[in-house]
Design a protein around this motif. Structure first.
Motif, PDB file in Angstrom:
ATOM      1  N   ILE A 291     -16.363  21.497  -6.097  1.00 47.02           N
ATOM      2  CA  ILE A 291     -15.252  22.592  -6.236  1.00 47.02           C
ATOM      3  C   ILE A 291     -14.754  22.132  -7.794  1.00 47.02           C
ATOM      4  N   ASN A 292     -14.608  21.034  -8.208  1.00 47.93           N
ATOM      5  CA  ASN A 292     -13.974  20.699  -9.637  1.00 47.93           C
ATOM      6  C   ASN A 292     -14.902  21.267 -10.643  1.00 47.93           C
ATOM      7  N   LEU A 293     -16.066  21.037 -10.359  1.00 50.41           N
ATOM      8  CA  LEU A 293     -17.140  21.540 -11.182  1.00 50.41           C
ATOM      9  C   LEU A 293     -17.180  23.040 -11.257  1.00 50.41           C
ATOM     10  N   GLY A 294     -16.785  23.785 -10.297  1.00 50.88           N
ATOM     11  CA  GLY A 294     -16.701  25.103 -10.068  1.00 50.88           C
ATOM     12  C   GLY A 294     -15.420  25.653 -10.537  1.00 50.88           C
ATOM     13  N   GLY A 295     -14.490  24.889 -11.111  1.00 50.97           N
ATOM     14  CA  GLY A 295     -13.323  25.536 -11.666  1.00 50.97           C
ATOM     15  C   GLY A 295     -12.121  25.234 -10.733  1.00 50.97           C
TER      16      GLY A 295
END
Lengths: 466, 466
Positions: free
Chosen positions: A319-323
């Motif tokens: 989720i964090n990698l996805g923004g």
């Protein structure tokens, strides 16, 4: 040019991260390459013992998503049989050995996700690397082990270490007719249970006809002329015939790659990550068995190798990698297992763990039934609770029993998660009908008894002036 | 002279109170007289359907403690077959009719405990008091009902009302070979479940060969020449042959005694009590099915007739009567039931209840399995969650499924009890092993989906400017 995410490790943590990142960012914005040393991706490692024991008939049943599915449905460049050998943080590349093609190449990344999992603990004893000594870590390990068992050459199986996996493999192999011996250093198997609960596990193991040797460990493994295992010598001098040895001593985080690259590890030996699963190196993330987590009760950093955490942590990273924004809330040591009909579960701290964390506590043990006593099929359930002195806060719970006993641990996990006292737990509105519990659910009976113990302790503290 | 406690009602609430008071105060300090209209004390009313269905073979198995045990072990003057007819708050006496001796006398009290329980709801229709029409409220009711069923004269059983008890009795009588029809006004049985969960209950009931008529109610009960029930006429005009009618419309608090004495009732119709189970009259206490409780989510006063609350409330009253301090923390509407293999449970608010309380919410429904999908015996489980708009706080949960599905409701009850949001629930450390759940426990999958719904709602709220 899209940003490039490289994922090392094609199982729960790595592929959850990849999937979540992909869900939020299309291929034109983020290209994803995932490397997996083995042949299979996204499988249930926890299911391997049941496949070995023939409870699960097909190996494929353990696989959630194949490499082809990742490639086709999610536009993830999934490369199996690809061993990542090193990480270059300066150049932002990983060195990959293609095991099938036999060639080595470098792959560049902008974001790197480390999900290298764990490796079985191997004690430094003679013979530990002999043929016929197996860890059960990957599905490929499981496949090899099963082939050995199917070969007709194996009669005696020795399991070194009576942890969760050790006992599950012992039961699986015993159910298939092998002679099975488990040897473990502890007083009772699965050391994260207190002995007064653990001895029920010992009884259950022995009840299956498995030889269980406690308070003893493997001193060395003897091999035959071909270099193949033939017996295990214990510290106390016993000689256990063995055609096959399975390591059940637990696992340690597989951090060699990270460590060699200079990515900081934490005090527990796992890769240090923040709440969002970021390592201390910009652009490098980690999740799953290879990272350390915060234990919400002890405050310690701990490594807990468990599929459910790996999935959650991978999701958070993705989720964090996805923004997006997500954090991992930590662990409280919840675990569950089953030996034949006997179920056991635990959450929070055991007595030893609580003491090591500096807590003082009272305990309560109650015996009840899983359903109303008069209802057909009601089975015994024993609960043990640890409550902090004075505050009465629940610090730990252990359950052993049959029928539907163990999954009740989740209720106690939810109360620990929320910092409830045993007195508060006693007030909770839990479900009741005769097919599901006595009118006082065992959880409530245990809370009541623990509250009595808390009050007795306060009273005696006052009386003695301490 | 010891103080005198008079208890009206010899089941869960009354006798829990008496026992707790006795535990704290000896007979020289507190004398206890308890009156029970029936023949038996401290029995499991919830177990009656299973005794009727022969799952429980002995009536005595339902009895926790006999009048003799109360007299002998606890020094409680337990008087059965003693009907309390009135309370005189001025004189501090109760008027008692001794049903066996046929005499009436007054008994004085210093403290009075009212635990008069509930009575089955009887719709004001013709024939409702005919021979052969049964409520299933007390063990004596159950005994009478069983005798009728054993008489050989009964073929057709009609259950009016498809609530928990109605369905349990329907299953019990069907299992004994009777022709059984259930008629209920709602769209699906057990109106506290939303229809999208409740229809599984309807399927389960019909799967047993029980005729289930929904959206219809009893208009009148026809009797034969001897004044005995012979058929039930429904509102829609159907005529259901009936040798026996069982009322399954739920219960109402049995407050006649309290009301006639001038003890204030609450808005719900139950006796109004404070946190310590004190009524608004000094020295008069009440607990169990006859009192109202605070619903922690709606803030409403509600009457919930359930053995588990009765026990807890009786315990609270008894501790306070004994000079200690305890409070009852309220209810959140947790309930569970089983129809053949189908289990269903609920906690918190249903859609209708949430709307009536002024909440706005999103819902999520997920279908999963009780164990890892590949593990033998894995069965379907459906979870429905209601999460408050914007905050994401869990407001309600419903589960239907098989195997070990329904008892998971307790985990959700614990989270609602603590005011957790679905996003917080998603982070919880719940137990996982393939024999017990998929790697994402169904509870977590549902929380994840509910969180998605909460976010989608926020996003669309912003987009539409509302």
């Amino acid at each position: 040019m899209p940003e490039r995410l490289v994922v090392i490790g094609g199982d729960a943590a790595g592929m959850s991260a990849a999937s979540q990142a992909r869900k939020r960012r299309g291929a034109d914005d983020l290209s994803i390459v995932a490397f997996e040393r083995g042949r299979t991706t996204s499988y249930s490692a926890c299911g391997i013992p049941y496949w070995i024991g023939n409870d699960v008939t097909s190996r494929d049943a353990l696989i959630t998503r194949t490499p082809e599915e990742f490639r086709g449905k999610q536009d993830i460049d999934m490369r199996i049989r690809s061993d990542v050998q090193s990480i270059d943080l300066e150049r932002k590349t990983v060195r990959v050995h293609d095991l099938d093609a036999g060639r080595t190449y470098d792959e560049a990344y902008d974001q790197l996700m480390i999900a290298t999992g764990s490796v079985p603990t191997r004690p430094p004893i003679d013979g530990i690397d002999a043929d016929g000594v197996y860890g059960v870590q990957t599905l490929d390990d499981g496949t090899d082990l099963r082939e050995e068992l199917d070969s007709g050459e194996v009669k005696h199986v020795v399991v070194v270490g009576g942890g969760y996996i050790g006992l599950e493999i012992a039961e699986a192999t015993k159910s298939r007719g092998f002679e099975v011996t488990v040897v473990d250093m502890s007083e009772t198997p699965i050391g994260t249970f207190d002995p007064d609960v653990g001895h029920f596990l010992a009884d259950a193991v022995r009840g299956l006809g498995i030889e269980l040797i406690l308070g003893d460990g493997a001193a060395r493994i003897e091999t035959d002329r071909d270099g193949r295992v033939c017996s295990v010598h214990t510290r106390s001098g016993r000689v256990l015939p063995a055609d096959l040895v399975v390591l059940g001593l637990g696992v340690r985080p597989n951090v060699a790659l990270a460590k060699n690259a200079g990515i900081p590890l934490g005090t527990s030996g796992g890769i240090a990550v923040d709440q969002r699963m970021r390592t201390q190196v910009e652009g490098v993330w980690a999740a799953g068995d290879c990272v350390e987590s915060v234990h919400r009760l002890s405050g310690h950093r701990v490594v807990v190798a468990l599929g459910t955490h790996a999935n959650k942590q991978g999701r958070v990273a993705g989720i964090n990698l996805g923004g997006g924004y997500a954090t991992f809330a930590g662990v409280i040591g919840t675990a569950i297992t089953k030996i034949c009909e006997v179920e056991a579960a635990r959450t929070g701290l055991s007595e030893r763990e609580a003491r090591e964390s500096g807590y003082e506590f009272v305990t309560a043990v109650v015996d009840s039934t899983t359903r109303a006593g008069y209802y057909p099929g009601a089975q015994p359930i024993r609960l043990k609770l640890l409550a902090e002195r004075r505050s009465g806060r629940l610090l730990g719970a252990q359950i052993v029993g049959k029928d539907t006993a163990a999954k009740r641990i989740d209720v106690l996990a939810a109360t620990i998660w929320n910092g409830m006292t045993v007195d508060e737990i006693l007030g909770m509105d839990l479900s009741y009908a005769p097919p599901f519990s006595p009118v006082w659910d065992p959880v409530l009976i245990a809370a009541r008894k623990a509250q009595d113990a808390v009050e007795a302790d306060i009273s005696s503290t006052i009386a003695t002036g301490r």
